[in-house]
Design a protein around this motif. Sequence first.
Motif, PDB file in Angstrom:
ATOM      1  N   ALA A 296       0.832  -1.209   0.000  1.00  0.00           N
ATOM      2  CA  ALA A 296       0.000   0.000   0.000  1.00  0.00           C
ATOM      3  C   ALA A 296       0.868   1.260   0.000  1.00  0.00           C
ATOM      4  O   ALA A 296       0.622   2.202  -0.763  1.00  0.00           O
ATOM      5  N   ARG A 297       1.905   1.295   0.832  1.00  0.00           N
ATOM      6  CA  ARG A 297       2.776   2.475   0.894  1.00  0.00           C
ATOM      7  C   ARG A 297       3.544   2.648  -0.412  1.00  0.00           C
ATOM      8  O   ARG A 297       3.711   3.765  -0.898  1.00  0.00           O
TER       9      ARG A 297
ATOM     10  N   ARG B 141       1.370   4.162  -3.034  1.00  0.00           N
ATOM     11  CA  ARG B 141       1.157   5.596  -2.808  1.00  0.00           C
ATOM     12  C   ARG B 141       2.350   6.402  -3.285  1.00  0.00           C
ATOM     13  O   ARG B 141       2.201   7.446  -3.924  1.00  0.00           O
ATOM     14  N   VAL B 142       3.555   5.920  -2.965  1.00  0.00           N
ATOM     15  CA  VAL B 142       4.775   6.632  -3.359  1.00  0.00           C
ATOM     16  C   VAL B 142       4.927   6.644  -4.875  1.00  0.00           C
ATOM     17  O   VAL B 142       5.228   7.685  -5.483  1.00  0.00           O
ATOM     18  N   LEU B 143       4.707   5.491  -5.511  1.00  0.00           N
ATOM     19  CA  LEU B 143       4.853   5.421  -6.968  1.00  0.00           C
ATOM     20  C   LEU B 143       3.822   6.299  -7.666  1.00  0.00           C
ATOM     21  O   LEU B 143       4.127   6.966  -8.661  1.00  0.00           O
ATOM     22  N   GLU B 144       2.611   6.308  -7.138  1.00  0.00           N
ATOM     23  CA  GLU B 144       1.572   7.168  -7.727  1.00  0.00           C
ATOM     24  C   GLU B 144       1.959   8.633  -7.606  1.00  0.00           C
ATOM     25  O   GLU B 144       1.777   9.421  -8.542  1.00  0.00           O
TER      26      GLU B 144
ATOM     27  N   GLU C  79       9.435  14.774   0.831  1.00  0.00           N
ATOM     28  CA  GLU C  79       8.045  14.643   0.402  1.00  0.00           C
ATOM     29  C   GLU C  79       7.670  13.189   0.170  1.00  0.00           C
ATOM     30  O   GLU C  79       6.579  12.745   0.557  1.00  0.00           O
ATOM     31  N   LEU C  80       8.571  12.431  -0.454  1.00  0.00           N
ATOM     32  CA  LEU C  80       8.299  11.010  -0.688  1.00  0.00           C
ATOM     33  C   LEU C  80       8.187  10.256   0.633  1.00  0.00           C
ATOM     34  O   LEU C  80       7.309   9.401   0.796  1.00  0.00           O
ATOM     35  N   ALA C  81       9.077  10.579   1.566  1.00  0.00           N
ATOM     36  CA  ALA C  81       9.019   9.931   2.876  1.00  0.00           C
ATOM     37  C   ALA C  81       7.711  10.269   3.585  1.00  0.00           C
ATOM     38  O   ALA C  81       7.119   9.420   4.265  1.00  0.00           O
ATOM     39  N   GLY C  82       7.238  11.514   3.400  1.00  0.00           N
ATOM     40  CA  GLY C  82       5.969  11.913   3.994  1.00  0.00           C
ATOM     41  C   GLY C  82       4.798  11.128   3.431  1.00  0.00           C
ATOM     42  O   GLY C  82       3.869  10.768   4.170  1.00  0.00           O
ATOM     43  N   VAL C  83       4.824  10.853   2.134  1.00  0.00           N
ATOM     44  CA  VAL C  83       3.759  10.056   1.515  1.00  0.00           C
ATOM     45  C   VAL C  83       3.748   8.650   2.112  1.00  0.00           C
ATOM     46  O   VAL C  83       2.695   8.047   2.315  1.00  0.00           O
ATOM     47  N   ALA C  84       4.938   8.131   2.423  1.00  0.00           N
ATOM     48  CA  ALA C  84       5.043   6.789   2.999  1.00  0.00           C
ATOM     49  C   ALA C  84       4.888   6.792   4.523  1.00  0.00           C
ATOM     50  O   ALA C  84       4.869   5.727   5.142  1.00  0.00           O
TER      51      ALA C  84
ATOM     52  N   ALA D  79      14.227   5.701   2.669  1.00  0.00           N
ATOM     53  CA  ALA D  79      15.203   5.419   1.620  1.00  0.00           C
ATOM     54  C   ALA D  79      15.612   3.955   1.630  1.00  0.00           C
ATOM     55  O   ALA D  79      15.735   3.313   0.576  1.00  0.00           O
ATOM     56  N   ARG D  80      15.808   3.406   2.815  1.00  0.00           N
ATOM     57  CA  ARG D  80      16.193   2.000   2.934  1.00  0.00           C
ATOM     58  C   ARG D  80      15.041   1.079   2.536  1.00  0.00           C
ATOM     59  O   ARG D  80      15.235   0.104   1.806  1.00  0.00           O
ATOM     60  N   ALA D  81      13.850   1.385   3.026  1.00  0.00           N
ATOM     61  CA  ALA D  81      12.696   0.525   2.754  1.00  0.00           C
ATOM     62  C   ALA D  81      12.307   0.549   1.277  1.00  0.00           C
ATOM     63  O   ALA D  81      11.895  -0.470   0.711  1.00  0.00           O
TER      64      ALA D  81
END
Length: 325
Positions: free
Chosen positions: A223-224, A227-230, A244-249, A257-259
């Motif tokens: 799911a996360r 959301r990030v790819l979208e 911003e990407l980390a915030g979406v996740a 970054a690691r995940a």
Amino acid sequence: MLSNHHSSNIAAKPATETGLLGSGNQAGVLLGSKYELGGSKLLASSVNRGWGSSITAEVRRHEDLHCTAFVQQVNEVIIALSGSAKIKRRADGPEQKFLSRPGSACICPRGVAVKYLHIHSGSLEMLHLYLPQDLFGNLESLDGSSVDSGLMYTGGFYDPLVQHIGLAIAEELQAEQSAGRIVLDSLALALAARMLQHYTRQEPNKLSGRFIDGKASGALDHARLNRVLEFMYQNLGADITLDELAGVACLSVYHFARAFKLATGSAPVQYFTDLRVARAKALLADPTITVEDVALSTGFSSGTNFARAFKKSVGLSPTQYRSQH
């Protein structure tokens, strides 16, 4: 080394505290004030470059620099780009004395009371990198007010990875790359990770609770990741940041970054770069769309910057790629 041509095109405005770096200063405080007072010449600055909160950079020329006592206001990593000179500096411990040449690096953590800093017997062009106080959430003070970052006050060391990151950031001062601000965020994160791995005063697990283990629990869940790819797909033409990407996740930048890499096999910056290049290739297939329009659609400020980044990624200029495909 930044050429005079590139340096003259970058507003030589000293870095100031914006609050985003979390140094604890009021907005407008000059981060390199000790160098300004000591007679340093500012050659290039990331101020007004739209780099966001991850890192601030300056290139300075130091000749016969003499700084009196000061308290360091922000976590700073300094990398020699060109030239050669002798450096003497001292904080609480013994004097650090060494010959600085290209690739030589120094660390001056926030909160350190420096007694003196002298650069003499030569000329150095140095890259000064100012990092967030908490190194992207990996360092926290116990009571919320401590200025001690736990990093070593050290100088004159040669670390190939630190040098590589520094040169990449210096290159970013000269030209846009294919992924924009997310490139800077990733470089800053890599530099912070290197600091935590090798340049803390004690082992991470002995830092009195101030070190947060950076190990992610695992890959991004489905799911996360979706959301990030979208978010990436919807913002290919924007200058998005790693934050911003980390915030979406809903994760810290470091953990995200690691995940993300565990889930996709690619770092976020590389994945986003590949998406932008793929979009550019598809647009170039339509002869009615100009290269300039392709550049704007993929987040570049000009056709020239787009062409440079595209060729670096693909090996062909946009025009050459269009003619062959």
